[in-house]
Write an enzyme that holds these catalytic residues in place. Sequence first.
Site, PDB file in Angstrom:
ATOM      1  N   CYS A  45       2.178  -5.558   4.061  1.00 14.04           N
ATOM      2  CA  CYS A  45       3.570  -5.474   4.505  1.00 14.04           C
ATOM      3  C   CYS A  45       4.511  -6.257   3.597  1.00 14.04           C
ATOM      4  O   CYS A  45       4.162  -7.336   3.106  1.00 14.04           O
ATOM      5  CB  CYS A  45       3.713  -6.033   5.909  1.00 14.04           C
ATOM      6  SG  CYS A  45       2.679  -5.210   7.104  1.00 14.04           S
TER       7      CYS A  45
ATOM      8  N   ARG B 284       2.597  -3.785  -3.286  1.00 13.58           N
ATOM      9  CA  ARG B 284       1.748  -4.506  -2.334  1.00 13.58           C
ATOM     10  C   ARG B 284       0.923  -3.552  -1.488  1.00 13.58           C
ATOM     11  O   ARG B 284      -0.061  -3.949  -0.881  1.00 13.58           O
ATOM     12  CB  ARG B 284       2.622  -5.362  -1.407  1.00 13.58           C
ATOM     13  CG  ARG B 284       3.448  -6.400  -2.128  1.00 13.58           C
ATOM     14  CD  ARG B 284       4.521  -6.938  -1.236  1.00 13.58           C
ATOM     15  NE  ARG B 284       3.995  -7.799  -0.209  1.00 13.58           N
ATOM     16  CZ  ARG B 284       3.756  -9.095  -0.342  1.00 13.58           C
ATOM     17  NH1 ARG B 284       4.025  -9.684  -1.474  1.00 13.58           N
ATOM     18  NH2 ARG B 284       3.267  -9.808   0.640  1.00 13.58           N
TER      19      ARG B 284
ATOM     20  N   TRP C 174       1.942  -1.871   6.298  1.00  7.74           N
ATOM     21  CA  TRP C 174       0.541  -1.508   6.051  1.00  7.74           C
ATOM     22  C   TRP C 174      -0.136  -1.676   7.396  1.00  7.74           C
ATOM     23  O   TRP C 174      -0.326  -2.792   7.865  1.00  7.74           O
ATOM     24  CB  TRP C 174      -0.052  -2.445   4.993  1.00  7.74           C
ATOM     25  CG  TRP C 174      -1.395  -2.029   4.495  1.00  7.74           C
ATOM     26  CD1 TRP C 174      -1.670  -1.139   3.496  1.00  7.74           C
ATOM     27  CD2 TRP C 174      -2.668  -2.511   4.952  1.00  7.74           C
ATOM     28  NE1 TRP C 174      -3.027  -1.028   3.314  1.00  7.74           N
ATOM     29  CE2 TRP C 174      -3.666  -1.854   4.193  1.00  7.74           C
ATOM     30  CE3 TRP C 174      -3.068  -3.422   5.924  1.00  7.74           C
ATOM     31  CZ2 TRP C 174      -5.023  -2.086   4.379  1.00  7.74           C
ATOM     32  CZ3 TRP C 174      -4.423  -3.649   6.110  1.00  7.74           C
ATOM     33  CH2 TRP C 174      -5.382  -2.986   5.340  1.00  7.74           C
TER      34      TRP C 174
ATOM     35  N   ASN D 152       5.278  -9.524   9.009  1.00  5.14           N
ATOM     36  CA  ASN D 152       4.176  -9.440   8.057  1.00  5.14           C
ATOM     37  C   ASN D 152       3.101 -10.372   8.580  1.00  5.14           C
ATOM     38  O   ASN D 152       3.329 -11.574   8.695  1.00  5.14           O
ATOM     39  CB  ASN D 152       4.657  -9.888   6.662  1.00  5.14           C
ATOM     40  CG  ASN D 152       3.558  -9.794   5.615  1.00  5.14           C
ATOM     41  OD1 ASN D 152       2.436  -9.428   5.923  1.00  5.14           O
ATOM     42  ND2 ASN D 152       3.904 -10.140   4.386  1.00  5.14           N
ATOM     43  N   GLY D 153       1.951  -9.831   8.949  1.00  3.47           N
ATOM     44  CA  GLY D 153       0.880 -10.688   9.471  1.00  3.47           C
ATOM     45  C   GLY D 153       0.196 -10.039  10.650  1.00  3.47           C
ATOM     46  O   GLY D 153       0.345  -8.840  10.892  1.00  3.47           O
TER      47      GLY D 153
ATOM     48  N   GLU E 160     -17.762  -5.818 -10.890  1.00  2.60           N
ATOM     49  CA  GLU E 160     -16.354  -5.444 -11.036  1.00  2.60           C
ATOM     50  C   GLU E 160     -16.212  -3.994 -11.510  1.00  2.60           C
ATOM     51  O   GLU E 160     -15.350  -3.258 -11.040  1.00  2.60           O
ATOM     52  CB  GLU E 160     -15.650  -6.412 -12.005  1.00  2.60           C
ATOM     53  CG  GLU E 160     -14.271  -5.981 -12.486  1.00  2.60           C
ATOM     54  CD  GLU E 160     -13.245  -5.732 -11.361  1.00  2.60           C
ATOM     55  OE1 GLU E 160     -13.518  -6.089 -10.201  1.00  2.60           O
ATOM     56  OE2 GLU E 160     -12.187  -5.160 -11.671  1.00  2.60           O
TER      57      GLU E 160
ATOM     58  N   LYS F 193     -14.153  -1.222  -9.444  1.00  2.00           N
ATOM     59  CA  LYS F 193     -12.982  -0.533  -9.999  1.00  2.00           C
ATOM     60  C   LYS F 193     -13.096   0.969  -9.771  1.00  2.00           C
ATOM     61  O   LYS F 193     -12.174   1.612  -9.315  1.00  2.00           O
ATOM     62  CB  LYS F 193     -12.916  -0.857 -11.509  1.00  2.00           C
ATOM     63  CG  LYS F 193     -11.588  -0.864 -12.151  1.00  2.00           C
ATOM     64  CD  LYS F 193     -10.581  -1.884 -11.698  1.00  2.00           C
ATOM     65  CE  LYS F 193     -10.819  -2.675 -10.533  1.00  2.00           C
ATOM     66  NZ  LYS F 193     -10.272  -3.712  -9.977  1.00  2.00           N
TER      67      LYS F 193
ATOM     68  N   GLU G 101     -12.721   2.004  -6.121  1.00  2.90           N
ATOM     69  CA  GLU G 101     -11.351   1.920  -5.584  1.00  2.90           C
ATOM     70  C   GLU G 101     -10.516   3.151  -5.908  1.00  2.90           C
ATOM     71  O   GLU G 101      -9.723   3.596  -5.094  1.00  2.90           O
ATOM     72  CB  GLU G 101     -10.619   0.691  -6.171  1.00  2.90           C
ATOM     73  CG  GLU G 101     -11.043  -0.626  -5.580  1.00  2.90           C
ATOM     74  CD  GLU G 101     -10.229  -1.781  -6.147  1.00  2.90           C
ATOM     75  OE1 GLU G 101     -10.267  -1.997  -7.376  1.00  2.90           O
ATOM     76  OE2 GLU G 101      -9.553  -2.472  -5.379  1.00  2.90           O
TER      77      GLU G 101
ATOM     78  N   LYS H 278      -2.169  -4.150  -2.300  1.00  2.00           N
ATOM     79  CA  LYS H 278      -2.261  -5.018  -3.473  1.00  2.00           C
ATOM     80  C   LYS H 278      -2.401  -6.473  -3.070  1.00  2.00           C
ATOM     81  O   LYS H 278      -3.186  -7.218  -3.635  1.00  2.00           O
ATOM     82  CB  LYS H 278      -0.993  -4.835  -4.330  1.00  2.00           C
ATOM     83  CG  LYS H 278      -0.944  -5.679  -5.590  1.00  2.00           C
ATOM     84  CD  LYS H 278      -1.871  -5.120  -6.634  1.00  2.00           C
ATOM     85  CE  LYS H 278      -1.855  -5.886  -7.935  1.00  2.00           C
ATOM     86  NZ  LYS H 278      -3.075  -5.610  -8.721  1.00  2.00           N
TER      87      LYS H 278
HETATM   88  O1  M6R Z   1      -4.209 -11.121  -5.306  1.00  2.00           O
HETATM   89  P1  M6R Z   1      -5.653 -11.445  -5.390  1.00  2.00           P
HETATM   90  O2  M6R Z   1      -6.164 -11.453  -6.782  1.00  2.00           O
HETATM   91  O3  M6R Z   1      -6.013 -12.718  -4.662  1.00  2.00           O
HETATM   92  O4  M6R Z   1      -6.374 -10.267  -4.623  1.00  2.00           O
HETATM   93  C1  M6R Z   1      -7.733 -10.319  -4.322  1.00  2.00           C
HETATM   94  C2  M6R Z   1      -8.272  -8.940  -4.011  1.00  2.00           C
HETATM   95  O5  M6R Z   1      -7.676  -8.424  -2.860  1.00  2.00           O
HETATM   96  C3  M6R Z   1      -8.071  -7.971  -5.173  1.00  2.00           C
HETATM   97  O6  M6R Z   1      -8.662  -8.432  -6.335  1.00  2.00           O
HETATM   98  C4  M6R Z   1      -8.641  -6.586  -4.826  1.00  2.00           C
HETATM   99  O7  M6R Z   1     -10.029  -6.631  -4.801  1.00  2.00           O
HETATM  100  C5  M6R Z   1      -8.115  -5.542  -5.797  1.00  2.00           C
HETATM  101  N1  M6R Z   1      -7.922  -4.312  -5.103  1.00  2.00           N
HETATM  102  C6  M6R Z   1      -9.025  -5.298  -6.925  1.00  2.00           C
HETATM  103  O8  M6R Z   1      -8.721  -4.230  -7.722  1.00  2.00           O
END
Ligand code: M6R
Length: 589
Positions: free
Chosen positions: A2, A27, A72, A98-99, A467, A471, A474, A584
């Site tokens: 959010c 976000r 969200w 937000n929360g 990772e 990737k 996702e 995000k």
């Molecule tokens: O903002 P942050 O780096 O703390 O976020 C952590 C994770 O939510 C973030 O890395 C998430 O896994 C991404 N979608 C990765 O692509």
Amino acid sequence: MCGIFGYSGKRDAAKTIIDGLKRLEYRGYDSWGVAVVSSDKIDVVKKVGAIGDLSSLSKLPSSTIGIGHTRWATHGGVTNYNAHPHYSTDKSFVVAQNGIVENYQELKEKLTKKGYIFSTQTDTEVIVRLIEDKLKKEKELFKAIRSAFLDLEGRNTIIVLPTSNSHIYAVRNGSPLVVGIGKDEVFIASDTLSFADKTDKVVYINNNEMVSYHGGEVSLYDVKSGKELKTKISKLEHDDISIAKEGYDHFMIKEIVEQRHTIREAVQYSLEELTPLLEAIKKSRNVYTVGAGTANFAAGQIAFYLRRYAHINAIELKSYEMESFKDMFSNKDLILAISQSGETADTIEALEFAKAKGAKVASLVNMLGSTITRMSDYPYFSRSGPEICVASTKAFTAQISWGYLLAKSLTGKYSQARKDIEVLAEKLQNYFNKKLFSQMQLLAKKMAKHEHFFVLGKGQNYYIALEGALKVKEITYKHFEGFAAGELKHGVIALIDKGTPVFVIVSEDENKNDMMSSAAEVKARGAFVIGIAKKSNELFNEFIKTIDASELDPIANVIPFQLLSYFLGVSLGNSPDKPRNLAKSVTVK
Ligand code: M6R
């Protein structure tokens, strides 16, 4: 997740709020809404989906004050009705949040018994009714909001817009909140990026602080005591505030290519600037590196570098699995948080645990002025510029290059490390070319028919396997699983069948033989082996040549996965910048 954006000033409120919400889009959200005040009346427009068709805004009267929200969904489906802002029963104010109100069921029950009617499943509506209830006793909205807020459990930030002209209230606990001060205008938002193109003056709001904006003046209060606080205006130092695709089709591919220079920018710290952290690490009994998702894998890679090159007792922790470590921290420990946004709720909570036991806090964050930065004794920035694509790419490799510099600096090799990163950045200049892109597109085409994929790595490439798999998962929604190659014989090999695509990440290092044995073992069971390596090998059905970066191989080796993720995602018709269900900035637990 959010996003909140409030505005008061001389500009058209609805248009300015939309601009702000668009800058918060990265976000992640599934619906949005805008509310403006005009002639002592609040008008609201809400929509499901992306901010695109703005024709509905024409329903809003001309106004110079209002609030907006990108939602969200957590409680209640993605509908226009559940989108924020939410009206009070008499339409005298609206609320956006937000929360998550963790005790919303208990509060809802109490309020229902008092006769309040709920028409959504949202926890936000509970806040609205609670404020209404408090108003009966408190009479003033400011006091009612304060009192209601104190009854909420969980990490919440709310913004309230009443009909009474030129007022906005906002309260923060957990989810981020900042105030931008322009010339005759004020922005109240979830992050500084949302108004960084309009003002560079910012007031960072801490937890349990309440903002009261009235007639051009911003006042700050301690929400618990109600005492007025001093507002401190800081200067924003965003070195890059533009949010543009700059000719690329998507932010994702733009950000992948930007790694040519972002790995270099992340290490623009002088030895003097790093020294306080280096000294603190040397004095520490344990260094815990912590993060979530991709940032956790970067934290793991940094811990690996600290152990491997500097013999530091560095342990990677997942920020959402901290419960059993809570009592393990002491003032002899240091916790190093890795985060792109600096607002990840799980990581913030991990830092709170460690801080409570007296541990020192260091961080590497990409967003200036974020909560994690402000919680840190040793704050550092990855300086990658805004990362808009939900999937993290350039922030990840920037984090790794900074971690490499840190580890090497502990053994007196600061200059050498800077040079190593410079050499890799140079090699990357010509790496992103048509030939590589065509090869990755071809590989994506071959992979499109499969559903299950495995990625194996060892040593310096272990976290890259994790990772790399995350990737692709996702963006393509396909089942990619990363493993330590050593896991293979202990169970994973049961999954290998004829034609199963298995990626093996091979560096010219002490683990090469083990990796090739793993490749042979899966090949013997019919796997289609894709070698991410420096040299081809007869065991590979497909070979993706990567840059030989020696100790920085993790950076070179993750790039093919980023590209595969992008090209495969696009070919499947997915949205690479906004993958389904993902946000995000994960500001709720
Ligand atoms: O903002 P942050 O780096 O703390 O976020 C952590 C994770 O939510 C973030 O890395 C998430 O896994 C991404 N979608 C990765 O692509």
